[in-house]
Design an enzyme around this catalytic site. Sequence first.
Site, PDB file in Angstrom:
ATOM      1  N   ARG A  82      17.967 -24.712  42.034  1.00  0.00           N
ATOM      2  CA  ARG A  82      17.386 -23.456  41.565  1.00  0.00           C
ATOM      3  C   ARG A  82      16.883 -23.702  40.146  1.00  0.00           C
ATOM      4  O   ARG A  82      17.604 -24.294  39.337  1.00  0.00           O
ATOM      5  CB  ARG A  82      18.402 -22.313  41.593  1.00  0.00           C
ATOM      6  CG  ARG A  82      18.863 -21.931  42.999  1.00  0.00           C
ATOM      7  CD  ARG A  82      19.625 -20.617  43.005  1.00  0.00           C
ATOM      8  NE  ARG A  82      18.724 -19.487  42.791  1.00  0.00           N
ATOM      9  CZ  ARG A  82      19.150 -18.247  42.555  1.00  0.00           C
ATOM     10  NH1 ARG A  82      20.448 -17.994  42.459  1.00  0.00           N
ATOM     11  NH2 ARG A  82      18.283 -17.264  42.385  1.00  0.00           N
ATOM     12  N   ASP A 226      20.898 -15.381  32.784  1.00  0.00           N
ATOM     13  CA  ASP A 226      20.771 -16.706  33.382  1.00  0.00           C
ATOM     14  C   ASP A 226      20.234 -17.720  32.394  1.00  0.00           C
ATOM     15  O   ASP A 226      20.375 -18.920  32.597  1.00  0.00           O
ATOM     16  CB  ASP A 226      19.865 -16.631  34.612  1.00  0.00           C
ATOM     17  CG  ASP A 226      20.542 -15.902  35.754  1.00  0.00           C
ATOM     18  OD1 ASP A 226      21.159 -16.565  36.590  1.00  0.00           O
ATOM     19  OD2 ASP A 226      20.484 -14.654  35.786  1.00  0.00           O
ATOM     20  N   ASN A 236      17.180 -12.682  33.175  1.00  0.00           N
ATOM     21  CA  ASN A 236      18.266 -12.174  34.015  1.00  0.00           C
ATOM     22  C   ASN A 236      17.668 -11.631  35.309  1.00  0.00           C
ATOM     23  O   ASN A 236      16.451 -11.649  35.501  1.00  0.00           O
ATOM     24  CB  ASN A 236      19.053 -11.083  33.264  1.00  0.00           C
ATOM     25  CG  ASN A 236      20.388 -10.776  33.916  1.00  0.00           C
ATOM     26  OD1 ASN A 236      21.148 -11.681  34.253  1.00  0.00           O
ATOM     27  ND2 ASN A 236      20.684  -9.507  34.114  1.00  0.00           N
TER      28      ASN A 236
END
Length: 329
Positions: A82, A226, A236
């Site tokens: 990711r 994040d 985020n």
Amino acid sequence: MRTIDWVDDAVEIIDQTALPDRTTVLRLSTVDEVIAAIQSLAVRGAPAIGVAGALGVALAARLHADDGSALADAIGRLRAARPTAVNLARGVDRAAARIPDGAPAVLAEAVALLDEEQTAATAMARLGADLLGELCPPQPRLLTHCNTGALATVAGGTALGVVAELHRRGALGAVIASETRPLLQGARLTAWELTRLGVDFRVAVDGAGPFLMARGLIDAVIVGADRICANGDTINKIGTYAHALGAHRAGLPFVVVAPESTVDRDTAAGTDVEIEDRGSAEVVGFAGTRSTPAGTEAVNPAFDVTPADLVTVVVTDRRVIRLDRGERI
């Protein structure tokens, strides 16, 4: 409880795709299984996937000890599983740096990261609860977005860890959990964790947040991250930016809680971050049932960027950064 751990030579996680209906522990014994768990969101949350990446490298070091090419390929695939959260690449790189010292050293580094994230959660909870005691009226009513509890970390959580600490202190009013479309991490996961904690909460659709703030039903917004860029821009879950705009308009504190491992001084601003698009399937239906006309396509950014000037304060496990007072990341 630890929601991700190393147990008997494998990675064990609570399968977040099965919640809230079933609490299922997945045992991941190969690199491919770890990658699949990250990409399917069986394990998610920036600190948690950082730990998963590090433990995945530990698996790779054991499985490919005599095959440098296979080991390098496994590490590269883990790192790219990711793209948006900085923790994944950092966790992978940290564990991989110990490969010259042998597989036991790689595992020791990964387990050290696991322990550090748990310790960080405890520190964030304390600092964040103290801060909200200063920023908010007694018994604050908080809005949170996505899932930022033990499921997103190792234990405790980031923003939800602060909520839990306020609850333990008897200093929490209530919580509104934004449902967090399209996969309902708030309605499924945060609600599950708040229920286990015994916290008074309600779920609201994502778009209701700014209106509830305008009506005086929220005292502060508290979210995780994040990635936090060098200028304070916060990446985020999609929907965070709208809540930040609502908080700004209503004059409410907008608080970001994330460990130092999520602070990325090497990335100047949110415009420099690759935002993952997860494709149409998650938006045009849910749980295998189509909710749009056949053939409908969707745009599905998993994250958004909240500009630093909308963030009141960033709380990490080491410090409180008042962006509203000109303090710098």
